[in-house]
Design a protein around this motif. Structure first.
Motif, PDB file in Angstrom:
ATOM      1  N   ILE A  33     -11.759 -10.065   4.264  1.00 40.20           N
ATOM      2  CA  ILE A  33     -11.686  -8.820   3.488  1.00 40.20           C
ATOM      3  C   ILE A  33     -10.413  -8.056   3.848  1.00 40.20           C
ATOM      4  O   ILE A  33      -9.628  -7.677   2.973  1.00 40.20           O
ATOM      5  CB  ILE A  33     -12.947  -7.956   3.739  1.00 40.20           C
ATOM      6  CG1 ILE A  33     -14.171  -8.654   3.142  1.00 40.20           C
ATOM      7  CG2 ILE A  33     -12.776  -6.560   3.150  1.00 40.20           C
ATOM      8  CD1 ILE A  33     -15.490  -8.054   3.558  1.00 40.20           C
ATOM      9  N   ALA A  34     -10.198  -7.887   5.150  1.00 45.76           N
ATOM     10  CA  ALA A  34      -9.015  -7.158   5.593  1.00 45.76           C
ATOM     11  C   ALA A  34      -7.746  -7.890   5.168  1.00 45.76           C
ATOM     12  O   ALA A  34      -6.784  -7.285   4.700  1.00 45.76           O
ATOM     13  CB  ALA A  34      -9.062  -6.996   7.106  1.00 45.76           C
ATOM     14  N   TYR A  45      -7.044  -7.531   1.515  1.00 44.99           N
ATOM     15  CA  TYR A  45      -6.576  -6.175   1.255  1.00 44.99           C
ATOM     16  C   TYR A  45      -5.112  -6.019   1.688  1.00 44.99           C
ATOM     17  O   TYR A  45      -4.291  -5.465   0.948  1.00 44.99           O
ATOM     18  CB  TYR A  45      -7.448  -5.130   1.962  1.00 44.99           C
ATOM     19  CG  TYR A  45      -6.789  -3.773   1.922  1.00 44.99           C
ATOM     20  CD1 TYR A  45      -6.645  -3.088   0.724  1.00 44.99           C
ATOM     21  CD2 TYR A  45      -6.228  -3.218   3.070  1.00 44.99           C
ATOM     22  CE1 TYR A  45      -5.988  -1.881   0.663  1.00 44.99           C
ATOM     23  CE2 TYR A  45      -5.563  -2.005   3.025  1.00 44.99           C
ATOM     24  CZ  TYR A  45      -5.439  -1.336   1.816  1.00 44.99           C
ATOM     25  OH  TYR A  45      -4.764  -0.164   1.756  1.00 44.99           O
ATOM     26  N   THR A  52      -1.828  -6.603  -0.287  1.00 46.94           N
ATOM     27  CA  THR A  52      -1.321  -5.637  -1.263  1.00 46.94           C
ATOM     28  C   THR A  52      -0.296  -4.690  -0.651  1.00 46.94           C
ATOM     29  O   THR A  52       0.242  -3.832  -1.346  1.00 46.94           O
ATOM     30  CB  THR A  52      -2.466  -4.786  -1.837  1.00 46.94           C
ATOM     31  OG1 THR A  52      -3.037  -4.028  -0.765  1.00 46.94           O
ATOM     32  CG2 THR A  52      -3.541  -5.658  -2.457  1.00 46.94           C
ATOM     33  N   THR A  53      -0.024  -4.840   0.642  1.00 47.36           N
ATOM     34  CA  THR A  53       0.897  -3.896   1.285  1.00 47.36           C
ATOM     35  C   THR A  53       2.320  -4.429   1.343  1.00 47.36           C
ATOM     36  O   THR A  53       3.144  -3.904   2.074  1.00 47.36           O
ATOM     37  CB  THR A  53       0.436  -3.558   2.715  1.00 47.36           C
ATOM     38  OG1 THR A  53       0.446  -4.759   3.483  1.00 47.36           O
ATOM     39  CG2 THR A  53      -0.953  -2.977   2.728  1.00 47.36           C
ATOM     40  N   TYR A  89       0.635   1.048   9.644  1.00 45.30           N
ATOM     41  CA  TYR A  89      -0.567   0.944   8.820  1.00 45.30           C
ATOM     42  C   TYR A  89      -1.387   2.233   8.844  1.00 45.30           C
ATOM     43  O   TYR A  89      -2.071   2.577   7.897  1.00 45.30           O
ATOM     44  CB  TYR A  89      -1.450  -0.221   9.295  1.00 45.30           C
ATOM     45  CG  TYR A  89      -0.921  -1.567   8.855  1.00 45.30           C
ATOM     46  CD1 TYR A  89      -0.528  -1.783   7.534  1.00 45.30           C
ATOM     47  CD2 TYR A  89      -0.825  -2.628   9.759  1.00 45.30           C
ATOM     48  CE1 TYR A  89      -0.042  -3.018   7.133  1.00 45.30           C
ATOM     49  CE2 TYR A  89      -0.350  -3.855   9.361  1.00 45.30           C
ATOM     50  CZ  TYR A  89       0.042  -4.048   8.044  1.00 45.30           C
ATOM     51  OH  TYR A  89       0.508  -5.262   7.642  1.00 45.30           O
ATOM     52  N   VAL A  90      -1.313   2.950   9.954  1.00 52.86           N
ATOM     53  CA  VAL A  90      -2.136   4.150  10.093  1.00 52.86           C
ATOM     54  C   VAL A  90      -1.431   5.373   9.480  1.00 52.86           C
ATOM     55  O   VAL A  90      -2.073   6.217   8.886  1.00 52.86           O
ATOM     56  CB  VAL A  90      -2.476   4.391  11.580  1.00 52.86           C
ATOM     57  CG1 VAL A  90      -3.217   5.706  11.761  1.00 52.86           C
ATOM     58  CG2 VAL A  90      -3.330   3.242  12.104  1.00 52.86           C
ATOM     59  N   ILE A 142       2.700   3.943   6.238  1.00 54.50           N
ATOM     60  CA  ILE A 142       2.490   3.354   4.909  1.00 54.50           C
ATOM     61  C   ILE A 142       2.230   4.427   3.854  1.00 54.50           C
ATOM     62  O   ILE A 142       2.624   4.302   2.709  1.00 54.50           O
ATOM     63  CB  ILE A 142       1.361   2.313   4.965  1.00 54.50           C
ATOM     64  CG1 ILE A 142       1.351   1.466   3.687  1.00 54.50           C
ATOM     65  CG2 ILE A 142       0.019   2.962   5.220  1.00 54.50           C
ATOM     66  CD1 ILE A 142       0.476   0.227   3.792  1.00 54.50           C
ATOM     67  N   PHE A 143       1.591   5.525   4.277  1.00 55.21           N
ATOM     68  CA  PHE A 143       1.277   6.591   3.326  1.00 55.21           C
ATOM     69  C   PHE A 143       2.515   7.422   2.978  1.00 55.21           C
ATOM     70  O   PHE A 143       2.584   8.060   1.948  1.00 55.21           O
ATOM     71  CB  PHE A 143       0.189   7.505   3.886  1.00 55.21           C
ATOM     72  CG  PHE A 143      -1.065   6.743   4.245  1.00 55.21           C
ATOM     73  CD1 PHE A 143      -1.783   6.051   3.273  1.00 55.21           C
ATOM     74  CD2 PHE A 143      -1.505   6.699   5.558  1.00 55.21           C
ATOM     75  CE1 PHE A 143      -2.923   5.353   3.596  1.00 55.21           C
ATOM     76  CE2 PHE A 143      -2.643   5.992   5.880  1.00 55.21           C
ATOM     77  CZ  PHE A 143      -3.348   5.318   4.904  1.00 55.21           C
ATOM     78  N   ALA A 197     -15.194 -10.605   7.709  1.00 55.43           N
ATOM     79  CA  ALA A 197     -14.520  -9.322   7.917  1.00 55.43           C
ATOM     80  C   ALA A 197     -13.007  -9.530   7.873  1.00 55.43           C
ATOM     81  O   ALA A 197     -12.279  -8.762   7.236  1.00 55.43           O
ATOM     82  CB  ALA A 197     -14.944  -8.719   9.247  1.00 55.43           C
TER      83      ALA A 197
END
Lengths: 535, 389
Positions: B169-170, B173, B176-177, B89-90, B93-94, B166
């Motif tokens: 929200i996470a 989100y 979508t991954t 995730y950190v 993923i990018f 919280a």
């Protein structure tokens, strides 16, 4: 599998359905049908013709030389009634009450101080205009003489009877005693109101929720006494037994007994809404149903005695009025503040009050002339009351009045006299002399020094009940800022209170989560574009 | 691109009902907290109370479901791949790196999800329920037993709400991954999740491995080896949208799972075996065994039993799961495995049998070694003891 799904579905819907059932059941109970109306005759069933015609009685046709003769005539038929009334507060102006930390004391108008005209001692001739007797001009008054009882002040239905100013309770010379005696009947609003509306020297000065407007008012002012409604008189709620009238006011009373309450007629769960009924456990009916008081005419909220004594060039007392025509300065009394449509202040109250007696040393400032006992934590399990404290709407009358700074006690000044030179402040405007005379009268010491001290007096509100549409809404109290209970801080009130620290952390987490998602998401989009452009 | 069945009907109902209720509780709750004015305070309170009851009912059903289906095991926390998931995730993923963990029926959640969901289930939601009901029923201190103040309860309840918000929200989100931005949400609605071919294959392998592990665990206990293995395998197939065991994807998966596959014709001749199978039997290629009778694989006395079983399957179409059996390998050595036998149909007629074998030899040998060791130690111990006496 389908059966299982159906089962889940039904099981899930069951609470929905059962809740809805309860709701409908509730709705079906009409709020008026749950009234516990006993010994009450509804407006449409009332017979206003009296059962006897007093004008035909020979006893009342004789010529009355004095008011005492009228009393003698009354009790010649109504035997024993004088004995009844002579046991009541209206006659004695005192009753034995137990005070927290002070034991049992005879207390009442006779000896309790307030922050209006302070006290009756030495001023009886003026104050006892509201006594149900004749001739209480000083300590020598004979409380055991039946002929001193004034039957007419309460039972006159002619509306022509009135007591003389400064007359120690005797009627005015203009009164036709025969006419009044022949027109007696049950007390109506004006019989009670003549004293209870004009107490403190003017209409609505003291209570704020009891005033002449109630004689002829609409539902907005008071639903019970509204002329277009049930047009209830005072004694409809203040039920009287052997001349003992139910109900008490904590300016003078201390114990939780003999009270006239809403639940005499209304049930403990009068709302269709369970949530509202639950509030009844800790919120008095009055709190929501008396949103404002002094709805028509102003009531006195502040009285500063320290400014009294300012005279005009000729040495005569003066008076000044505010825009509404209420006094805001009188030489004899000082400075006042009046207001109309006042929002009450709110306090916990368990039906027990205490009083600052003239013999008590001053502790807290402002001096609490009377203090209402109660708190959130008072669940009523201690023996004083059997009910938990409730939130009550209260008129708070604030003032500044004379006290002895050496002895640190309140002073009873002599205020009233018929003429100058009798040490009365209202004639001589000399606080020293007035204090000396007043304290001498009571046989209490006076140091020779005087000053003025801030005082507060609490008047729980009971009248001027608004129509239900005007009752307080949730948000009046359950709101973050400037709610009605903003000052009542000894408990957690949902919607008003929050824990700043944990709210801050909580909001921080939510914001971080949102920002994190936005940042992470945009980075993903950005990197995807980069990597795809490379390809 | 294929879809795989991940979320069962109740699971999806529970998820969305829970989402809806939490949303309702959140909106009404924060109105009660005077965060905004929307419904009206009194209405908000009523809605909140009602939704709380509905939520409680839902929770009771969900608990029941978790325990009866064994789904609770999905939430056992693990540190395996925890860092990898975090790193993904950190960083990963990018860069378009693959997910370090796959979504599998027997392992639906990645280690981060396990941790967070478990935290919600055993900490946040119970705290919300308990504090909520204290709030609801003990808010007026009138008896000795009541709460002395709402302070603590209200603060805990409000803080829990912030945590849930919280999380929500996470959570939203992170949906979508997945394979595609909407695929996780679609999966939660339909039960079927889009995955790449590779992922599906991996998933199959993993599922079969899990099935094998399960059957082995079953074997260790003295209980009868039941339909477990076969049932597991066939449900794996169903969920992958595979109707026939002969599906190449399935065979591939089995190939990699450590299970041996065989297909024997009605005449008892091997038609096909996979690599694992012929390696377990110590052949060098499948050609060496195809065309031969299965008599080869058993001792005289065991063959009679197998023949009987095969007969039953061929005759009745029944699937037979068999406990541990002894096999004769090419070189005459002996191995052990468990066995399933199912019929193969062609135009409604049984044309043969197929099945899987799972090797247990290594395990058995190790267990025997252990036993021997234990016996030696025990004897030694006894000797010493008698000497001392």
């Amino acid at each position: 599998m389908k059966k299982i799904r159906l089962f889940f579905f039904v099981a899930f819907l069951f609470p929905l359905w059962s809740n809805a059932q309860i709701e409908t059941e509730n709705r079906e109970t009409d709020s008026t049908s749950v009234l516990k109306v006993q010994n009450y005759i509804r407006m449409e069933n009332r017979n206003l013709t009296p059962s006897v015609d007093h004008s035909t009685f020979p006893q009342l046709k004789q010529e009355f030389k004095t008011a005492h003769d009228v009393t003698a005539a009354c009790i010649s038929c109504h035997t024993g009634r004088a004995d009844e009334i002579m046991k009541t507060n209206h006659w004695l102006w005192e009753r034995t009450e137990k005070l927290e930390g002070k034991g049992e004391l005879p207390l009442g108008k006779k000896n309790i101080l307030n922050n209006f005209c302070i006290g009756i001692s030495g001023n009886e001739k003026s104050c006892t205009r509201c006594h149900i007797g004749y001739g209480w001009k000083d300590k020598s008054f004979d409380f055991s003489n039946k002929l001193n009882v004034d039957c007419l002040i309460c039972h006159d239905n002619s509306d022509t009877y009135k007591k003389k100013r400064g007359g120690a309770g005797y009627p005015d010379e203009s009164v036709d005693l025969n006419y009044v005696a022949q027109s007696v009947g049950k007390p109506s609003k004006i019989n009670c109101g003549v004293c209870h509306f004009w107490g403190g020297g003017g209409n609505n000065v003291k209570h704020g929720d009891l005033e002449k407007a109630l004689l002829d008012c609409n539902r907005e002012v008071d639903v019970h006494m509204a002329v277009e409604g049930e047009n209830m008189s005072c004694i409809e709620c203040h039920i009287t037994d052997k001349h003992n009238i139910e109900g008490k006011l904590y300016a003078l009373s201390s114990e939780n007994k003999n009270r006239a309450t809403c639940t005499h007629c209304h049930s403990n769960a009068p709302h269709t809404d369970k949530l509202l009924n639950e509030h009844f456990i800790r919120v008095a009916c009055q709190t929501c149903h008396i949103p404002t008081y002094a709805k028509v005419n102003g009531t006195k909220l502040y009285w500063d005695w320290s400014t009294a004594g300012r005279l005009d060039e000729d040495g005569n007392p003066i008076h000044e009025n505010d825009a509404d025509g209420n006094h805001n300065y009188l030489s004899i009394k000082g400075t006042f503040v009046y207001d109309t449509d006042v929002i009450p202040e709110y306090y916990w109250f368990n039906g027990i009050a205490n009083h600052q007696l003239i013999t008590d040393t001053i502790g807290t400032i402002p001096v609490q002339m009377n203090s209402l006992s109660g708190s959130y934590m008072d669940k009523g399990e201690h023996k004083k009351t059997n009910k938990p404290s409730k939130i009550w709407p209260v008129k708070v009358h604030r003032g500044k009045q004379i006290f002895d700074p050496v002895l640190n006690k309140l002073i009873q000044p002599k205020l009233y006299a018929e003429m100058k030179g009798d040490s009365a402040y209202w004639k001589d405007f000399d606080w020293n002399k007035a204090s000396q005379a007043g304290m001498n009268y009571l046989g209490l010491p006076f140091s020779g020094k005087y000053d003025f001290v801030k005082t507060e007096m609490y008047w729980p509100l009971n009248h001027m009940v608004s129509p239900k549409e005007k009752a307080l809404s949730c948000k009046e109290c359950h709101s973050r800022n400037e709610g009605r209970l903003a000052q009542l801080n000894d408990f957690y009130l949902p919607g008003r209170d929050k824990n700043r620290f944990f709210d801050f952390i909580g909001i921080g987490l939510v914001v971080l989560a949102a920002l994190g998602a936005i940042l992470h998401g945009s980075l993903r989009v950005l990197f995807r574009k980069k990597s795809s452009s490379k390809i | 691109m294929k879809k795989v069945y991940i979320y069962k009907i109740f699971e999806r109902f529970w998820h969305w009902a829970q989402a809806l209720l939490i949303l309702i509780l959140m909106i009404s709750g924060f109105e009660i907290h005077s965060s905004f004015n929307l419904l009206g305070y009194g209405t908000a309170v009523k809605i909140h109370d009602f939704a709380a009851w509905a939520f409680l009912v839902l929770i009771i059903f969900a608990i029941f479901w978790h325990f009866t289906t064994g789904e609770w095991k999905q939430y056992i926390p693990t540190t395996k791949y925890l860092k990898a998931q975090f790193d993904y995730y950190v960083v990963g993923i990018f860069r378009g790196a693959p997910h370090p963990t796959k979504k599998l029926v027997y392992n639906k959640f990645n280690p981060l999800q396990r941790l967070i969901y478990l935290g919600l289930k055993v900490l946040v939601i119970p705290i919300q329920v308990i504090s909520g009901f204290l709030y609801l029923y003990f808010h007026y201190p009138i008896k000795g037993l009541e709460l002395q103040s709402l302070d603590l309860v209200a603060v805990i309840h409000t803080f829990g709400a912030f945590l849930l918000l919280a999380f929500m929200i996470a959570h939203v989100y992170l949906t979508t991954t997945g394979y595609k931005p909407m695929s996780a949400i679609k999966a939660m609605i339909t039960g079927w999740e889009e995955m790449s071919e590779e992922e599906i294959k991996e998933r199959l392998v993993s599922d079969i491995e899990t099935s094998i592990l399960k059957s082995r665990a079953q074997l260790k206990s003295t209980e009868d080896y039941n339909e477990l293995f076969d049932a597991a395998i066939s449900s794996v197939g169903k969920k992958a949208g595979i109707t026939s065991l002969a599906d190449p994807r399935f065979k591939d998966a089995i190939e990699n799972s450590g299970a041996g596959y065989f297909f024997i014709g009605k005449d008892g001749i091997y038609n096909d075996v996979n690599e694992t199978w012929y390696k377990l039997y110590k052949y060098d290629s499948k050609d060496e065994i195809i065309g031969k009778h299965y008599r080869l694989s058993r001792t005289e006395e065991d063959f009679a039993e197998l023949e009987a079983h095969v007969g039953i399957v061929l005759k009745t179409g029944q699937i037979i799961n068999h406990g541990e059996v002894k096999r004769i390998c090419k070189d005459g050595s002996i191995g052990y495995h468990t066995l399933t036998i199912s019929p193969v149909y062609k135009e409604d007629k049984i044309v043969g049998i197929e099945g899987f074998i799972i090797d247990t030899t290594g395990q058995l040998l190790a267990e025997r070694e252990l036993l021997k060791k234990q016996i030696r130690i025990d004897e030694e111990f006894k000797k010493r003891k008698s000497k001392e006496d």
